[in-house]
Write an enzyme that holds these catalytic residues in place. Sequence first.
Site, PDB file in Angstrom:
ATOM      1  N   ILE A   1       0.821  -1.209   0.000  1.00  0.00           N
ATOM      2  CA  ILE A   1       0.000   0.000   0.000  1.00  0.00           C
ATOM      3  C   ILE A   1       0.854   1.258   0.000  1.00  0.00           C
ATOM      4  CG2 ILE A   1      -0.264   0.117   2.522  1.00  0.00           C
ATOM      5  CD1 ILE A   1      -2.891   0.967  -0.221  1.00  0.00           C
TER       6      ILE A   1
ATOM      7  N   GLU B   1      -7.098  -2.262   5.178  1.00  0.00           N
ATOM      8  CA  GLU B   1      -7.126  -2.920   6.484  1.00  0.00           C
ATOM      9  C   GLU B   1      -5.921  -3.830   6.659  1.00  0.00           C
ATOM     10  OE1 GLU B   1      -7.351  -6.268   5.740  1.00  0.00           O
ATOM     11  OE2 GLU B   1      -7.803  -5.635   3.680  1.00  0.00           O
TER      12      GLU B   1
ATOM     13  N   GLY C   1      -5.157  -7.224  -0.047  1.00  0.00           N
ATOM     14  CA  GLY C   1      -5.759  -6.384   0.985  1.00  0.00           C
ATOM     15  C   GLY C   1      -5.022  -5.070   1.109  1.00  0.00           C
ATOM     16  N   GLU C   2      -5.074  -4.475   2.293  1.00  0.00           N
ATOM     17  CA  GLU C   2      -4.396  -3.214   2.601  1.00  0.00           C
ATOM     18  C   GLU C   2      -5.001  -2.023   1.863  1.00  0.00           C
ATOM     19  OE1 GLU C   2      -0.177  -3.543   1.823  1.00  0.00           O
ATOM     20  OE2 GLU C   2      -0.008  -5.437   2.907  1.00  0.00           O
ATOM     21  N   GLY C   3      -5.977  -2.244   0.994  1.00  0.00           N
ATOM     22  CA  GLY C   3      -6.506  -1.175   0.162  1.00  0.00           C
ATOM     23  C   GLY C   3      -5.786  -1.040  -1.167  1.00  0.00           C
TER      24      GLY C   3
END
Length: 345
Positions: free
Chosen positions: A92, A169, A310-312
């Site tokens: 991210i 997240e 994930g992580e955006g």
Amino acid sequence: MFKITPTNKEFSKEIIHKINNKTKPLGSLGTLEIIAKKLCLIQNTLTPKLNKPTMLVFAGDHGIVKNQPVSSCPQEVTHQMVLNFLEGGAGINVFCKQHGFDLSVIDAGVNFEFESNKKLINAKIAYGTKDYSLAPAMTKEQCEKAIKIAGEIVVEKYVNGSNIISFGEMGIGNTSSASLLMSAVTKQSIESCIGVGAGLTEEGLSKKIDILTKVQQLHGVSENPLENLQNFGGFEVAMMTGAMLKAAELKMTLIIDGFIATSSLLIAQVINKNIIDYCLFSHQSNEQGHIKMLKFLNVSPILHLGLRLGEGTGAVIAYPIIQSAEIFINQMASFESSGVVNPVQ
């Protein structure tokens, strides 16, 4: 709780007229035309602008991970990854840097004591949720506090000029939480909502299904979305829900990431259906549950890249395409301005 007004659909005719009168065949920019229309509707203008794109990454631990084999990673990875975020070494970080995003990392409830760091927002509700195979993940008061704090963080970004925001997240075990929330909202079987997460084996997946089935039987499924969030959620998942609702209330454009972020949105859209008017869906992940979530919401993702980090990350990677939609509707010539004959007329 949140006053989210629907976008003005009557404005659509003017937007479509502008798009169709650009110097191109009708519909030839495909998904870009859909995105441009949505940006116009959200901002209630024919000349939308994207200002200060923002990424909020919420981190929290899940109590169940300490006692049950629902994840292939130990709980310690959550705080280790947060430290990686703060050092700028995660996926991210590099994508936010590439695309000019303001990145904030929020400790929503990590089971670790971080040293003071200007890059980290301390919003810790507790040192992880409770083990929901034994008790509700959080209390009503904790859930409400998480939603409220997240909304306040969004307001700060909005006041500083951001009008497009995304949510990431970090929380080992949060695919389990997302699966339980998905099942509660969509009424699909818990088994059909569960995936491999960060990399469970076939045996591990079977155990995960058995554990989460028992969890759902323990708590039941409520018609109240906040009760489901209290029973099954993580603090990072609850904060994303609050952040999304506040952002839509402020008429910001929301870029929704993958499986975990969409589970927060599932809860948010039960609270206020109008939130969907403000959402762009960045990608379809490789989690089987995410594909079904998007189908349940009747929305189409921008990208299909097989992502499951994930992580955006998916939200940020999709941003240049959203930018292209804004640029064409604002800068591309019309048939009238260019002198080109409109083949439709």
